[in-house]
Every structure is written in structure tokens, then in C-alpha cells.
Motif scaffolding. Structure first.
Motif, PDB file in Angstrom:
ATOM      1  N   GLY A 160       5.583  -8.035  60.737  1.00 29.36           N
ATOM      2  CA  GLY A 160       5.554  -9.307  61.453  1.00 29.36           C
ATOM      3  C   GLY A 160       5.033  -9.143  62.871  1.00 29.36           C
ATOM      4  O   GLY A 160       4.733  -8.033  63.324  1.00 29.36           O
ATOM      5  N   THR A 161       4.945 -10.271  63.566  1.00 27.68           N
ATOM      6  CA  THR A 161       4.486 -10.313  64.955  1.00 27.68           C
ATOM      7  C   THR A 161       5.407 -11.224  65.752  1.00 27.68           C
ATOM      8  O   THR A 161       5.794 -12.297  65.274  1.00 27.68           O
ATOM      9  CB  THR A 161       3.042 -10.847  65.047  1.00 27.68           C
ATOM     10  N   VAL A 162       5.761 -10.816  66.954  1.00 24.98           N
ATOM     11  CA  VAL A 162       6.607 -11.638  67.818  1.00 24.98           C
ATOM     12  C   VAL A 162       5.759 -12.726  68.457  1.00 24.98           C
ATOM     13  O   VAL A 162       4.727 -12.452  69.075  1.00 24.98           O
ATOM     14  CB  VAL A 162       7.272 -10.780  68.914  1.00 24.98           C
ATOM     15  N   LEU A 220      11.474  -5.738  72.109  1.00 25.10           N
ATOM     16  CA  LEU A 220      10.292  -6.196  71.383  1.00 25.10           C
ATOM     17  C   LEU A 220       9.846  -7.481  72.058  1.00 25.10           C
ATOM     18  O   LEU A 220      10.633  -8.424  72.178  1.00 25.10           O
ATOM     19  CB  LEU A 220      10.636  -6.434  69.913  1.00 25.10           C
ATOM     20  N   LYS A 221       8.588  -7.519  72.499  1.00 19.66           N
ATOM     21  CA  LYS A 221       8.133  -8.611  73.358  1.00 19.66           C
ATOM     22  C   LYS A 221       7.019  -9.425  72.705  1.00 19.66           C
ATOM     23  O   LYS A 221       6.499  -9.084  71.652  1.00 19.66           O
ATOM     24  CB  LYS A 221       7.674  -8.043  74.710  1.00 19.66           C
ATOM     25  N   ALA A 225       3.355  -6.470  67.368  1.00 14.92           N
ATOM     26  CA  ALA A 225       3.512  -6.402  65.916  1.00 14.92           C
ATOM     27  C   ALA A 225       4.544  -5.323  65.595  1.00 14.92           C
ATOM     28  O   ALA A 225       4.713  -4.361  66.345  1.00 14.92           O
ATOM     29  CB  ALA A 225       2.181  -6.071  65.255  1.00 14.92           C
ATOM     30  N   PHE A 226       5.219  -5.502  64.475  1.00 12.64           N
ATOM     31  CA  PHE A 226       6.256  -4.547  64.101  1.00 12.64           C
ATOM     32  C   PHE A 226       6.332  -4.439  62.582  1.00 12.64           C
ATOM     33  O   PHE A 226       5.786  -5.258  61.848  1.00 12.64           O
ATOM     34  CB  PHE A 226       7.618  -4.987  64.666  1.00 12.64           C
ATOM     35  N   TYR A 227       7.006  -3.397  62.124  1.00 13.79           N
ATOM     36  CA  TYR A 227       7.271  -3.246  60.691  1.00 13.79           C
ATOM     37  C   TYR A 227       8.680  -2.699  60.521  1.00 13.79           C
ATOM     38  O   TYR A 227       9.279  -2.148  61.461  1.00 13.79           O
ATOM     39  CB  TYR A 227       6.236  -2.340  60.024  1.00 13.79           C
ATOM     40  N   ILE A 228       9.237  -2.855  59.319  1.00  9.07           N
ATOM     41  CA  ILE A 228      10.599  -2.422  59.033  1.00  9.07           C
ATOM     42  C   ILE A 228      10.578  -1.410  57.892  1.00  9.07           C
ATOM     43  O   ILE A 228      10.047  -1.687  56.814  1.00  9.07           O
ATOM     44  CB  ILE A 228      11.500  -3.624  58.662  1.00  9.07           C
ATOM     45  N   GLU A 248       7.867  -0.784  66.478  1.00 14.68           N
ATOM     46  CA  GLU A 248       6.688  -1.444  67.049  1.00 14.68           C
ATOM     47  C   GLU A 248       5.462  -0.768  66.441  1.00 14.68           C
ATOM     48  O   GLU A 248       5.368   0.462  66.412  1.00 14.68           O
ATOM     49  CB  GLU A 248       6.718  -1.307  68.578  1.00 14.68           C
ATOM     50  N   ALA A 249       4.538  -1.565  65.910  1.00 16.05           N
ATOM     51  CA  ALA A 249       3.501  -1.038  65.032  1.00 16.05           C
ATOM     52  C   ALA A 249       2.435  -0.203  65.735  1.00 16.05           C
ATOM     53  O   ALA A 249       1.896   0.745  65.154  1.00 16.05           O
ATOM     54  CB  ALA A 249       2.841  -2.189  64.274  1.00 16.05           C
ATOM     55  N   ARG A 250       2.095  -0.510  66.966  1.00 21.89           N
ATOM     56  CA  ARG A 250       0.982   0.187  67.629  1.00 21.89           C
ATOM     57  C   ARG A 250       1.341   1.629  67.967  1.00 21.89           C
ATOM     58  O   ARG A 250       0.516   2.541  67.831  1.00 21.89           O
ATOM     59  CB  ARG A 250       0.566  -0.570  68.895  1.00 21.89           C
ATOM     60  N   THR A 251       2.581   1.856  68.413  1.00 22.42           N
ATOM     61  CA  THR A 251       2.973   3.188  68.880  1.00 22.42           C
ATOM     62  C   THR A 251       4.048   3.841  68.012  1.00 22.42           C
ATOM     63  O   THR A 251       4.442   4.982  68.287  1.00 22.42           O
ATOM     64  CB  THR A 251       3.515   3.103  70.321  1.00 22.42           C
TER      65      THR A 251
END
Length: 290
Positions: A160-162, A220-221, A225-228, A248-251
Motif C-alpha cells: 500500500g501507499t500512505v 510512516l509518512k 509505500a509499504f508492504y507487510i 517501508e518499501a524503498r529502504t
């Protein structure tokens, strides 16, 4: 001292899930608002007690469409944390306890006396029914990485994305948003067991959580983007447990962990049922180390 009433609310039909009761994300959202009010009324803040380390929720009774909600809050020094904020959610029409949340803080033993004096009007005894039962009181560790989890059979269940609408007053994603993502992803975790969608539909069963523990590790801001990634952590005759890891997906930065104790609910009798032996075997084969 009596607890302080910190929230008055109501169960809306659109907040109920496929089990015809209030979805867990809305319990968290209401406890979050009750906590904001309690902080305002009591003077509790991060500057005084440090940041909240963990929020631990137990679900005691179902809340259904049109039920009334009241949350009462207090502060205990005899709980599982150095300083424990207690929130009790009940239906004031019946007096039924629906859920409890305890928030753990660790301001340090040197501050105990001054904090007792400062919050004397809000101190209550730690109730046994709010104490952790199927999960430990300590926050989930923050050293886990995605590669290690995937090597232990953990799998991605949500991405998802915040967005701006997901931010709380501090401009960070709050508990309610995190739980909405975990809740949407959890159905894919159940699919990894014989208790999948087809099995539950055939028998008239539902997926239910009875205890949860949320640990935030980093914010998370907006726009992130993030994943679980989720792995099973154990099972018993009628319950099994798993841990969601939000990255957090990027890092690949660990954002939060949610520990869950779940069971299968017979939607007619509203009682739990024993886990199939095949499900217990499969869960144990996929268990991760925590």
C-alpha cells in the motif's frame, strides 16, 4: 480513583465486517482517539513519559451494529510496564466490557515517584482482565529484516501507499490506518492454511482475532509505500498466532509489528471451534523464530 470517560461513540453498520461485528481497525481507531483525549485531560505527553512503546488489546465481547461505545481511561503503576495507561471499552447500555487496551511506557525508575505525584488523580489499579494473556507484554523486537523473514517462510500479504487522508494529527500514519492494512492483508495469511476461504464458507465459520499487540518502530509518512510480511509464530488447540511486519518499501525500513492471536468462530453459535489437525501441522511447518 475512578477512570476518566475519554470517548463516547457508536457502532456504525459500515464499520462491521463479514462476521457482522465491529472490525478490529475501528477498535484501534477509537482507542487512539480515547488516548488523545486522556493525554489532554491528564497532561501525559512524550516529554513527560517518553513515547509509547507498545499497545496491547484484548477483545472480550463482540460489538455489533448500533451498539453504544464508551471508553474509560486511567493510569497504573502496578501493570506490566513501568507506566501503563489502561483503556476499557464497554457498552454503557448494558455495562458489558467489549475490549481493553494497555499502553506501555518506560520513563525510567528514577521518575516513578514524581510521576505518581503528577498523575495521582488518574491512578487506578491494573485490572486482571486487561493483562496480556496469549502474547508477551514486551514490544516486538526491531532488528528483523525481510530477507531473514522470507527465509523462514514469511510471505508478503499486503502492499500500500500512505495518502494524506491516512495521517493523524502528527502527520504520521496512525494506529487505525496500520490496522486497516493488516486487516486487509490477513485474509491472505489464512489462505496459507487449510482454513482458507472455501473451508470457512463451507462450514459457516469466520476469522476472529482475540488479542493483538502493536509495536511502532519508525514513522510512516505521506507518500511512502509499504508492504507487510507475515509469519506464523505458534498454534494451540483453538488458537494460532502470527506476526505482521510492516516495512517501508524503498529502504526496507521496519515500520511496525502486529502480533495477533486468532481463532475460528462458528458464526451460528458465536463460539470458537478447534483447529483442524492439518491446519496445526501446516502452521507449525511455517513457524518463524521471534
Amino acid at each position: 480513583m475512578p477512570q476518566t470517560s475519554t470517548l463516547y461513540s457508536f457502532v456504525n453498520r459500515w464499520e462491521c465486517d463479514e462476521n457482522d461485528h465491529l472490525n478490529v481497525q475501528f477498535y484501534f481507531a477509537r482507542f487512539e482517539e480515547a488516548d488523545r483525549q486522556f493525554r489532554l485531560l491528564s497532561g501525559l505527553s512524550d516529554a513527560v513519559a517518553g513515547p509509547r512503546r507498545v499497545r496491547h488489546i484484548r477483545y472480550h465481547r463482540e460489538l455489533k451494529d448500533a451498539d453504544l461505545i464508551e471508553v474509560r481511561s486511567g493510569l497504573a503503576f502496578d501493570g506490566p510496564h513501568m507506566l501503563t495507561v489502561i483503556h476499557e471499552m464497554l457498552d454503557p447500555a448494558t455495562g458489558t466490557l467489549a475490549a481493553t487496551a494497555i499502553d506501555g511506557y518506560d520513563p525510567g525508575t528514577h521518575a516513578a515517584k514524581s510521576l505518581r505525584d503528577r498523575f495521582a488523580p488518574h491512578i487506578v489499579a491494573m485490572p486482571e482482565h486487561a493483562a496480556p494473556r496469549g502474547l508477551g507484554a514486551s514490544p516486538a523486537p526491531g532488528r528483523t529484516g525481510p530477507s531473514d523473514l522470507e527465509s523462514q517462510s514469511a510471505q508478503i500479504c499486503f502492499r500500500g501507499t500512505v495518502m494524506p487522508r491516512h495521517l493523524g494529527p502528527d502527520n504520521k500514519a496512525d494506529d487505525g490506518f496500520a490496522l486497516s492494512a493488516f486487516t486487509d492483508g490477513v485474509v491472505h495469511v489464512w489462505q496459507r492454511t487449510p482454513m482458507n476461504h472455501a473451508f470457512l464458507t463451507k462450514h459457516g465459520y469466520g476469522r476472529v482475532a482475540v488479542e493483538m499487540k502493536l509495536t511502532w518502530h519508525s514513522p510512516l509518512k505521506n507518500g511512502e509505500a509499504f508492504y507487510i510480511l507475515t509469519g506464523f509464530t505458534g498454534c494451540r488447540e483453538k488458537t494460532f498466532s502470527f506476526r505482521h511486519h510492516m516495512f517501508e518499501a524503498r529502504t526496507d525500513r521496519l515500520v511496525a509489528c502486529l502480533d495477533v492471536v486468532a481463532l475460528v468462530l462458528d458464526l451460528k453459535t458465536r463460539k470458537s471451534v478447534a483447529l483442524p489437525g492439518s491446519a496445526m501441522d501446516q502452521i507449525r511447518r511455517q513457524t518463524i523464530s521471534v
